[in-house]
Design an enzyme around this catalytic site. Structure first.
Site, PDB file in Angstrom:
ATOM      1  N   ASP A  11       0.855  -1.204   0.000  1.00  0.00           N
ATOM      2  CA  ASP A  11       0.000   0.000   0.000  1.00  0.00           C
ATOM      3  C   ASP A  11       0.889   1.252   0.000  1.00  0.00           C
ATOM      4  O   ASP A  11       0.862   2.027   0.935  1.00  0.00           O
ATOM      5  CB  ASP A  11      -0.948   0.000   1.215  1.00  0.00           C
ATOM      6  CG  ASP A  11      -0.209   0.041   2.549  1.00  0.00           C
ATOM      7  OD1 ASP A  11       0.956  -0.436   2.616  1.00  0.00           O
ATOM      8  OD2 ASP A  11      -0.765   0.582   3.525  1.00  0.00           O
ATOM      9  N   ASP A  16       6.831   1.349   2.105  1.00  0.00           N
ATOM     10  CA  ASP A  16       6.592   0.354   1.037  1.00  0.00           C
ATOM     11  C   ASP A  16       7.493   0.642  -0.154  1.00  0.00           C
ATOM     12  O   ASP A  16       7.980  -0.285  -0.824  1.00  0.00           O
ATOM     13  CB  ASP A  16       5.147   0.397   0.532  1.00  0.00           C
ATOM     14  CG  ASP A  16       4.107   0.180   1.612  1.00  0.00           C
ATOM     15  OD1 ASP A  16       3.975   1.056   2.488  1.00  0.00           O
ATOM     16  OD2 ASP A  16       3.440  -0.864   1.565  1.00  0.00           O
ATOM     17  N   HIS A 238       9.611   0.005   8.282  1.00  0.00           N
ATOM     18  CA  HIS A 238       8.840  -1.192   8.626  1.00  0.00           C
ATOM     19  C   HIS A 238       8.901  -2.254   7.519  1.00  0.00           C
ATOM     20  O   HIS A 238       9.297  -3.388   7.731  1.00  0.00           O
ATOM     21  CB  HIS A 238       7.367  -0.825   8.815  1.00  0.00           C
ATOM     22  CG  HIS A 238       7.102   0.270   9.787  1.00  0.00           C
ATOM     23  ND1 HIS A 238       7.234   0.098  11.140  1.00  0.00           N
ATOM     24  CD2 HIS A 238       6.691   1.553   9.605  1.00  0.00           C
ATOM     25  CE1 HIS A 238       6.899   1.223  11.755  1.00  0.00           C
ATOM     26  NE2 HIS A 238       6.577   2.120  10.857  1.00  0.00           N
ATOM     27  N   ASP A 239       8.440  -1.840   6.321  1.00  0.00           N
ATOM     28  CA  ASP A 239       8.127  -2.844   5.301  1.00  0.00           C
ATOM     29  C   ASP A 239       9.354  -3.536   4.730  1.00  0.00           C
ATOM     30  O   ASP A 239       9.319  -4.729   4.399  1.00  0.00           O
ATOM     31  CB  ASP A 239       7.314  -2.192   4.175  1.00  0.00           C
ATOM     32  CG  ASP A 239       5.904  -1.832   4.638  1.00  0.00           C
ATOM     33  OD1 ASP A 239       5.470  -2.378   5.671  1.00  0.00           O
ATOM     34  OD2 ASP A 239       5.259  -1.023   3.969  1.00  0.00           O
TER      35      ASP A 239
HETATM   36  C1  BDR Z   1       2.849  -0.309   8.533  1.00  0.00           C
HETATM   37  O1  BDR Z   1       1.735   0.545   8.308  1.00  0.00           O
HETATM   38  C2  BDR Z   1       1.997   1.401   7.227  1.00  0.00           C
HETATM   39  O2  BDR Z   1       1.793   2.721   7.632  1.00  0.00           O
HETATM   40  C3  BDR Z   1       3.414   1.155   6.797  1.00  0.00           C
HETATM   41  O3  BDR Z   1       3.520   1.221   5.380  1.00  0.00           O
HETATM   42  C4  BDR Z   1       3.708  -0.234   7.290  1.00  0.00           C
HETATM   43  O4  BDR Z   1       3.278  -1.202   6.369  1.00  0.00           O
HETATM   44  C5  BDR Z   1       3.552   0.104   9.800  1.00  0.00           C
HETATM   45  O5  BDR Z   1       2.679   0.086  10.888  1.00  0.00           O
HETATM   46 CA    CA Z   2       2.848  -0.665   4.045  1.00  0.00          CA
END
Ligand code: BDR
Ligand code: CA
Length: 309
Positions: A11, A16, A238-239
């Site tokens: 997303d 991402d 994160h991703d």
């Molecule tokens: C996740 O939520 C989204 O905001 C980021 O892309 C990641 O996938 C982190 O909590």
């Molecule tokens: Ca994401």
């Protein structure tokens, strides 16, 4: 060595974007498909961003639109982190058109094509598209080699006190994926906090070379607000932790756990219950990534960016 076949359900989303670059820049991953959901921003933006990011890499990977909203409940974005356009205001050239069809069908098709050799499903957004695909044709489950998700937290959330954004966005979908019976690995907020894009790390990436992808990545990283939750030192990537796990597993420590998600309507909605110490006595259904060597993570990102145009 044969590249590992994966699909990325995303997303985009600033982090991402970095995950897509990390995956598409590494020849050890054969990205067969990118599917997109609404999440960080609405589907119109996430789809445009996914097309643009894939286009910038020059890779011929189909991008397919998926869910605009979760299985249940209403859609809420995270534009307060990712900007109204989802990429921190960084303008990219229009990418190739989306492939026809919808994500859940495309995921099932990709699983069918992979056969028993299997396809790794990487989920870095709300789990809606993956859940729809797996729930509607469970006969394809043997073709799922493994599932790697950026989702959840064993402690505090980042969207509510209890819940992480992807889990909170569609808890019912996450419950389907966690319960599907295939091996699941979780990159939770605790490990992603260790992949912090600080100003000095962004500066080092920027000095590392030239190219449109590197420029876009550095602009996106520089434009993402530092995390208040993590003391303002930088933005957690994160991703790309889900991708880094596939590329550099030696950089992580892991633990087998029982994990489930709260699908109730209360303040705990979307909270992941991750039993790291086996206190519930339930059989493990997931592997959770616990620690990450950040230097190695940024090396992997640097290597991917150095291979991209
Ligand atoms: C996740 O939520 C989204 O905001 C980021 O892309 C990641 O996938 C982190 O909590
Ligand atoms: Ca994401």
């Amino acid at each position: 060595m044969m590249a590992r076949k994966i699909l990325i359900d995303c997303d985009p989303g600033t982090d991402d974007a970095i995950a897509l670059f990390m995956a598409l820049g590494d020849p050890r991953l054969d990205v067969r498909l990118v599917t997109v959901a609404g999440g960080n921003v609405g589907l119109a933006h996430t789809l445009r961003n996914a097309r643009a990011l894939v286009g910038l890499t020059g890779k011929a990977v189909p991008v397919v639109a998926g869910a605009e909203r979760p299985l249940l409940g209403s859609f809420e974005d995270a534009a307060y982190v990712h900007g109204e356009d989802g990429l921190a205001g960084v303008l990219l050239p229009e990418g190739p058109a989306a492939a026809s069809g919808i994500a859940a069908d495309a995921i099932r098709e990709a699983l069918r094509a992979a056969g028993p050799a299997g396809l790794t499903l990487v989920g870095i957004g709300p789990a809606t598209n993956l859940a729809l695909a797996l729930a509607t044709e469970p006969g394809l489950l043997p073709n799922v080699a493994e599932i790697v998700l950026m989702t959840g937290a064993w402690g505090e959330g980042n969207v509510t006190p209890a819940a992480e954004f992807n889990a909170w966005s569609d808890p019912e979908a996450l419950a389907v994926v966690l319960g599907c019976g295939r091996p699941v690995t979780l990159a939770t907020l605790e490990v992603t906090a260790q992949a912090l894009a600080t100003p000095s790390r962004i500066e080092a990436l920027s000095r590392g070379g030239t190219g449109a992808c590197r420029e876009a990545a550095c602009a996106i990283l520089a434009g993402t607000p530092p995390s208040r939750r993590l003391g303002g030192a930088g933005s957690p990537q994160h991703d790309s932790c889900a991708i880094a796990w596939l590329l550099a597993p030696e950089a992580f420590t892991v633990r087998e756990v029982f994990a489930e998600v709260d699908c109730g309507p209360g303040p705990g909605r979307g909270q992941t219950l991750i039993d790291r110490w086996g206190r519930l006595g339930k059989p493990a259904n997931a592997l959770v990534l616990e620690t990450l060597e950040a230097g190695r993570f940024f090396e992997v990102l640097e290597q991917s960016l150095s291979r991209l145009p």
